[in-house]
Design a protein around this motif. Sequence first.
Motif, short mmCIF file in Angstrom:
data_model
loop_
_atom_site.label_atom_id
_atom_site.label_comp_id
_atom_site.label_asym_id
_atom_site.label_seq_id
_atom_site.Cartn_x
_atom_site.Cartn_y
_atom_site.Cartn_z
N LEU A 31 0.68 -1.20 0.12
CA LEU A 31 -0.13 0.03 0.04
C LEU A 31 1.00 1.35 0.13
CD1 LEU A 31 -2.71 -0.94 2.56
CD2 LEU A 31 -2.78 -0.97 0.26
N PHE A 32 2.00 1.14 0.75
CA PHE A 32 2.71 2.26 0.74
C PHE A 32 3.49 2.75 -0.59
CE2 PHE A 32 7.41 4.06 1.17
CZ PHE A 32 6.74 5.17 1.86
N VAL A 33 4.07 1.45 -1.30
CA VAL A 33 4.52 1.60 -2.71
C VAL A 33 3.51 2.15 -3.41
CG1 VAL A 33 5.29 0.15 -4.65
CG2 VAL A 33 6.40 -0.33 -2.29
N GLY A 34 2.36 1.62 -3.62
CA GLY A 34 1.42 2.27 -4.49
C GLY A 34 1.11 3.71 -4.29
N THR A 35 0.83 4.23 -2.84
CA THR A 35 0.67 5.64 -2.73
C THR A 35 1.85 6.39 -2.87
OG1 THR A 35 -0.73 4.81 -0.77
CG2 THR A 35 0.16 7.00 -0.89
N LEU A 36 3.20 5.88 -2.75
CA LEU A 36 4.05 6.69 -3.23
C LEU A 36 4.11 6.93 -4.46
CD1 LEU A 36 6.69 7.83 -1.89
CD2 LEU A 36 8.00 5.86 -2.44
N ILE A 37 4.04 5.83 -5.38
CA ILE A 37 3.76 6.03 -6.86
C ILE A 37 2.86 7.25 -7.35
CG2 ILE A 37 3.46 4.81 -9.23
CD1 ILE A 37 4.54 2.39 -7.96
N GLY A 38 1.67 6.94 -6.58
CA GLY A 38 0.67 8.04 -6.75
C GLY A 38 1.22 9.36 -6.63
N ALA A 39 1.90 9.52 -5.58
CA ALA A 39 2.52 10.68 -5.04
C ALA A 39 3.39 11.20 -6.22
CB ALA A 39 2.92 10.69 -3.64
N TRP A 40 4.15 10.25 -6.78
CA TRP A 40 5.09 10.66 -7.64
C TRP A 40 4.13 11.66 -9.01
CZ3 TRP A 40 10.03 11.33 -9.21
CH2 TRP A 40 10.46 11.05 -10.42
N HIS A 41 3.35 10.70 -9.51
CA HIS A 41 2.48 11.42 -10.46
C HIS A 41 1.78 12.54 -10.14
CE1 HIS A 41 2.04 7.04 -12.16
NE2 HIS A 41 3.17 7.47 -12.29
N ALA A 42 1.43 12.77 -8.91
CA ALA A 42 0.54 13.84 -8.34
C ALA A 42 1.51 14.90 -8.25
CB ALA A 42 -0.12 13.59 -6.93
N PHE A 43 2.58 14.75 -7.78
CA PHE A 43 3.47 16.02 -7.77
C PHE A 43 3.83 16.81 -9.18
CE2 PHE A 43 7.84 17.70 -8.45
CZ PHE A 43 8.03 18.76 -7.46
N TRP A 44 4.16 15.88 -10.10
CA TRP A 44 4.40 16.51 -11.28
C TRP A 44 3.11 17.17 -12.05
CZ3 TRP A 44 9.09 17.25 -11.95
CH2 TRP A 44 10.03 16.17 -11.49
N ILE A 45 1.87 16.27 -11.79
CA ILE A 45 0.60 17.02 -12.36
C ILE A 45 0.15 18.05 -11.53
CG2 ILE A 45 -1.76 16.49 -12.46
CD1 ILE A 45 -0.83 13.53 -12.97
N ALA A 46 0.21 18.15 -10.33
CA ALA A 46 -0.22 19.28 -9.43
C ALA A 46 0.63 20.31 -9.56
CB ALA A 46 -0.56 18.93 -8.05
N TYR A 47 1.64 20.31 -9.28
CA TYR A 47 2.68 21.34 -8.92
C TYR A 47 3.45 21.89 -10.16
CZ TYR A 47 1.24 20.61 -4.16
OH TYR A 47 0.59 20.40 -3.07
N VAL A 48 4.08 20.73 -10.97
CA VAL A 48 4.72 21.31 -12.10
C VAL A 48 3.72 21.26 -13.39
CG1 VAL A 48 6.62 20.44 -13.77
CG2 VAL A 48 6.67 19.89 -11.22
N HIS A 49 2.46 20.95 -13.33
CA HIS A 49 1.56 21.06 -14.28
C HIS A 49 1.86 20.40 -15.63
CE1 HIS A 49 -0.43 24.18 -11.75
NE2 HIS A 49 0.69 24.78 -11.60
N ILE A 50 2.31 19.36 -15.41
CA ILE A 50 2.36 18.38 -16.65
C ILE A 50 1.02 17.87 -16.89
CG2 ILE A 50 3.36 16.40 -17.64
CD1 ILE A 50 5.78 16.78 -16.00
N PRO A 51 0.52 17.72 -18.15
CA PRO A 51 -0.74 17.12 -18.41
C PRO A 51 -1.01 15.75 -17.85
CG PRO A 51 -0.06 18.26 -20.15
CD PRO A 51 1.32 18.16 -19.29
N PRO A 52 -2.04 15.42 -17.19
CA PRO A 52 -1.97 14.05 -16.67
C PRO A 52 -2.07 12.85 -17.52
CG PRO A 52 -3.74 15.63 -15.81
CD PRO A 52 -3.15 16.25 -16.84
N PHE A 53 -2.56 13.21 -18.82
CA PHE A 53 -2.41 12.05 -19.92
C PHE A 53 -0.70 12.05 -19.94
CE2 PHE A 53 -2.05 10.63 -24.13
CZ PHE A 53 -3.37 9.74 -24.15
N ILE A 54 -0.02 12.79 -20.04
CA ILE A 54 1.39 12.47 -20.47
C ILE A 54 1.90 11.82 -19.50
CG2 ILE A 54 3.44 13.35 -21.30
CD1 ILE A 54 1.31 13.49 -23.33
N CYS A 55 1.82 12.57 -18.20
CA CYS A 55 2.46 12.04 -16.93
C CYS A 55 2.30 10.61 -16.46
CB CYS A 55 2.00 12.95 -15.75
SG CYS A 55 2.76 12.59 -14.06
N THR A 56 1.00 10.09 -16.70
CA THR A 56 0.42 8.92 -16.21
C THR A 56 0.83 7.88 -17.69
OG1 THR A 56 -1.70 9.21 -17.22
CG2 THR A 56 -1.38 9.47 -14.71
N LEU A 57 1.02 8.35 -18.77
CA LEU A 57 1.31 7.53 -19.99
C LEU A 57 2.59 6.99 -19.67
CD1 LEU A 57 0.84 6.33 -22.79
CD2 LEU A 57 1.56 8.60 -23.45
#
Length: 411
Positions: A101-127
């Motif tokens: 559960l920690f690994v999954g949450t950490l990966i989600g936070a990795w994506h979330a950082f780039w999407i929320a604060y660096v404003h990378i489009p979610p489609f590109i980041c999660t792709l």
Amino acid sequence: MEKMKITDSLKKYTMIIALVLVVAFFYWSTEGKILYAQNINNLISQNAYVFVLATGMLLCILTGGNIDLSVGSIVCLVVAVAGTMIVNHGCNIYLTIVVCLFVGTLIGAWHAFWIAYVHIPPFICTLSGMLLWRGVSLIILNGLTISPFPDNYLRLFSSYIGQAEKTTQIMGTQYDFAGNPFEDVIWEFSKTTLGLTLLLGLLCCVIMIIAQVFGRISKQKKGYAVQPFVPFLVKQIFVSIVIMAVAALLGLNNGFPVILILLAIVVACYSYYTQNTVPGRYLYAIGGNAKAAKLSGVNTEKVMFFAYTNMGFLSALAALVCVARFNSAAPTAGQNYEMDAIGSCFIGGASAYGGTGTVSGAVIGAIFMGVLNNGMSILGVDSNWQKAVKGLVLLLAVIFDVVSKQRKSAK
């Protein structure tokens, strides 16, 4: 106090009506096999991961029609971690669950950082995450399948409540209802598989009705629009009948699946969060108009960060469920899971533009997809045609959403 029009209520429950019609069609075409106890049990176990992923995916979609393409790969990676720790290294299963559960949450936070604060489009980041985490999982597994998992882990997600004492053992020749007091009959029946599942079903109905009634009263006090009383009453009766029917069918099979309790907790918690909390309503506000939400004081970055971090957490939870179902950690785990989750949300009424959708709608969409799969499999429909049908259904759902919004904007 303003009341919702009956026509609005019918539009709100379009997907439920469609689900009932689809079930009726498959009931007729399969000669009732679609509602066999074993098929109901298969529908729950085979689609448990879809319910979990669709719940998390809805939160991402609410923020503006954004999706997470990496969930299938996160599932595969967490499955690989679970298999390596439990099977290869004999780690404690509860420690492994926490780590996963920690690994999954950490990966989600990795994506979330780039999407929320660096404003990378979610489609590109999660792709990119879809490719990255699939590659990492294959490295961990070295292209091999890890199995089997210990029984004490499998029982956490794939066991049944009331399975030990079958209904027929007591309701058959070994127990005579006619010669016993009423209280004894009730007590003995409650210990059967069928009796226990019916009691659990009745408890679910009571909790649901109480929550719905108090929610309606709260809205009336605040002056919000509510359903007319008759449609509200019909809805409660209909849902209660469905719950009790499913409980009865489960009781005639193996009993009440433990995974169903987990799914009920997930759905109830996220339904409450999205509908009755301020942070949950922020998701809808951002999807409706992100700039207006930000100007009104909503921390849009924080809300987006939560949505995608939570998606990673629920992906890990879905992975733990899948491990128990397949009893293995395979390199192919999680393939196309993101498509099932996205499709369930849109079929269940989520808007392609964001700001519209409910957790219950996503669950109904997942059930709809599961019924399609199960029904077509019973009929012997080729798997390629099954994919074509599901793709067409998804397209129709999105077309319905787009056309509805265009009509509203034209008025």
